[in-house]
Scaffold this motif. Sequence first.
Motif, short mmCIF file in Angstrom:
data_model
loop_
_atom_site.label_atom_id
_atom_site.label_comp_id
_atom_site.label_asym_id
_atom_site.label_seq_id
_atom_site.Cartn_x
_atom_site.Cartn_y
_atom_site.Cartn_z
N PHE A 79 59.52 -72.42 37.96
CA PHE A 79 59.68 -71.06 37.47
C PHE A 79 60.76 -71.03 36.39
O PHE A 79 61.61 -71.91 36.32
CB PHE A 79 60.03 -70.09 38.61
N ASP A 116 63.92 -69.02 34.87
CA ASP A 116 64.96 -68.07 35.24
C ASP A 116 65.15 -67.09 34.08
O ASP A 116 65.63 -67.50 33.01
CB ASP A 116 66.25 -68.82 35.53
N PRO A 124 53.09 -68.20 34.58
CA PRO A 124 54.34 -68.98 34.59
C PRO A 124 54.44 -69.96 33.41
O PRO A 124 55.53 -70.17 32.88
CB PRO A 124 54.28 -69.74 35.92
N GLU A 129 55.40 -67.96 30.36
CA GLU A 129 56.84 -67.65 30.42
C GLU A 129 57.67 -68.86 29.99
O GLU A 129 58.66 -68.71 29.27
CB GLU A 129 57.23 -67.20 31.83
N TYR A 130 57.29 -70.03 30.44
CA TYR A 130 57.97 -71.27 30.03
C TYR A 130 57.85 -71.47 28.52
O TYR A 130 58.85 -71.76 27.85
CB TYR A 130 57.35 -72.46 30.79
#
Length: 173
Positions: free
Chosen positions: A3, A5, A138, A141-142
């Motif tokens: 994930f 942060d 995810p 998002e990365y």
Amino acid sequence: MFFIDPTKEYAKQTESRVVVRFQDCDPLNHLNNAKYFDYFFNAREDQVPKLYGVELKDLIKQFDAVWVVYNHHIAYLRSAMVGEWVKIVTRLIWYNEDTVVLEYLMMDDEKSHLKTLMWTTMKYVGLKTGKTVAHSEPILEYLEATKYGDVDYHAHEFDNRVKKVKEQVKLGF
């Protein structure tokens, strides 16, 4: 479990210092053209876990997909020579729902001369189907957290990008 942060600022590029090995050079002591790929990919593979806390094998296992090379654009500008220390910078410069583009730079150790610039386009492929699949949330998002934002990416503009980076290096990367 992987994930991002949202409270953390992630590095937008990786950097490695490597020496050009004798076994990777041609009879003229230049780094063999095909070996640039190894140097670039190894540098990124070494740095990503340090900077982002994630191993590619773990992403593959968790999301059942992998990035597969689709094409390369490469400009060999100055030879890397046997025994020479070089800096390798890598960065994600563009992505969409199923594709990423990484930029790789090789410079002299002082980062005063650009030796090579390469763009690698990769498609995200499902392991079960062998077909292109969309990045999961995810992964998106990365990608967003690690994207280097200072490149106006257009696949047909590679030669212009080479000129721009050469100027940036001249002015003190």
